[in-house]
Design an enzyme around this catalytic site. Structure first.
Site, short mmCIF file in Angstrom:
data_model
loop_
_atom_site.label_atom_id
_atom_site.label_comp_id
_atom_site.label_asym_id
_atom_site.label_seq_id
_atom_site.Cartn_x
_atom_site.Cartn_y
_atom_site.Cartn_z
N TYR A 1 -12.38 -2.40 -3.53
CA TYR A 1 -12.87 -2.46 -2.16
C TYR A 1 -14.41 -2.42 -2.09
O TYR A 1 -14.96 -2.05 -1.05
CB TYR A 1 -12.29 -1.31 -1.34
N HIS A 35 -1.92 -5.44 1.28
CA HIS A 35 -3.21 -6.10 1.05
C HIS A 35 -2.95 -7.44 0.41
O HIS A 35 -2.05 -7.57 -0.42
CB HIS A 35 -4.09 -5.25 0.11
N ASN A 88 -1.92 -0.22 6.94
CA ASN A 88 -1.44 -1.53 7.39
C ASN A 88 -0.53 -2.21 6.35
O ASN A 88 -0.45 -3.42 6.28
CB ASN A 88 -2.60 -2.43 7.83
N GLU A 144 -9.33 -10.03 -8.09
CA GLU A 144 -8.36 -8.94 -7.91
C GLU A 144 -7.23 -9.02 -8.94
O GLU A 144 -6.80 -7.98 -9.46
CB GLU A 144 -7.82 -8.98 -6.47
N LYS A 201 0.84 -1.21 0.00
CA LYS A 201 0.00 0.00 0.00
C LYS A 201 0.87 1.26 0.00
O LYS A 201 2.10 1.18 0.20
CB LYS A 201 -0.92 -0.03 1.22
P1 CMP Z 1 -7.24 -4.70 3.47
O1 CMP Z 1 -6.75 -6.08 3.71
O2 CMP Z 1 -6.62 -3.94 2.36
O3 CMP Z 1 -8.81 -4.76 3.22
C1 CMP Z 1 -9.71 -3.76 3.64
C2 CMP Z 1 -9.03 -2.68 4.39
O4 CMP Z 1 -9.87 -1.84 5.13
C3 CMP Z 1 -8.12 -3.28 5.42
O5 CMP Z 1 -7.01 -3.88 4.80
C4 CMP Z 1 -7.80 -2.09 6.30
O6 CMP Z 1 -6.66 -1.38 5.88
C5 CMP Z 1 -9.02 -1.21 6.08
N1 CMP Z 1 -9.77 -1.02 7.33
C6 CMP Z 1 -10.35 -1.95 8.07
N2 CMP Z 1 -10.93 -1.39 9.15
C7 CMP Z 1 -10.68 -0.04 9.08
C8 CMP Z 1 -11.00 1.06 9.91
N3 CMP Z 1 -11.70 0.91 11.03
N4 CMP Z 1 -10.58 2.28 9.52
C9 CMP Z 1 -9.86 2.42 8.36
N5 CMP Z 1 -9.53 1.40 7.54
C10 CMP Z 1 -9.93 0.17 7.91
#
Ligand code: CMP
Length: 143
Positions: free
Chosen positions: A49, A115, A112, A126, A9
């Site tokens: 998403y 993905h 985080n 995807e 990311k």
């Molecule tokens: P990802 O695995 O990319 O899939 C969905 C994403 O939503 C997840 O990683 C997080 O980065 C994001 N996400 C989940 N919960 C929250 C939250 N409470 N606030 C912001 N982003 C979120």
């Protein structure tokens, strides 16, 4: 052979983590079959998403994933979908075990670092959202 979609990311690209993350999957024994540094459009982010459309953080998620380049990858190998998820660690880096990518490099649930597809169906969806068929390679290692 099983394939998965993984994406460093914008926070991971900004923090120069691309090389370290690629190395982890190479060291594990998986094979990189496609990769590109790219800027995600709002349309692609909303489609990727889509399952989170009703969540309160959807706008924030789309804004973040389009805020800078991402490093999109396709990896191949036996059990790569589940194993890559284990190597990434829990979605919330504060709950992710040390030694996992999010456990070692992430702090917040939004930023985080990586993905990864969570099922064979999402991997297929995807991969085709991010890569044209001719952008994927098929090769045998000589080692
Ligand atoms: P990802 O695995 O990319 O899939 C969905 C994403 O939503 C997840 O990683 C997080 O980065 C994001 N996400 C989940 N919960 C929250 C939250 N409470 N606030 C912001 N982003 C979120």
């Amino acid at each position: 052979m099983e394939k998965t979609f993984l994406m460093v990311k914008p926070d991971g690209v900004q923090r120069d983590l691309v090389g370290k993350i690629v190395t982890k999957f190479e060291d594990k024994g998986f094979q990189l079959v496609g990769a590109k540094l790219m800027q995600i459009t709002k349309e692609l982010a909303e489609e990727h998403y889509g399952e989170h459309k009703e969540r309160p953080f959807f706008g924030e998620l789309v804004d973040f994933i389009t805020s800078g380049p991402v490093f999109a990858m396709v990896w191949e190998g036996e059990g790569v979908i589940a194993t890559a998820r284990n190597m990434m660690g829990k979605t919330n880096p504060q709950e992710a075990a040390p030694g996992t990518i999010r456990g070692d490099y992430g702090i917040t649930v939004g930023k985080n670092v990586i993905h990864g597809s969570d099922s064979p169906e999402s991997a297929e969806r995807e991969i085709s959202l991010f890569f044209k068929e001719e952008e994927l390679t098929s090769y045998t290692k000589n080692s």
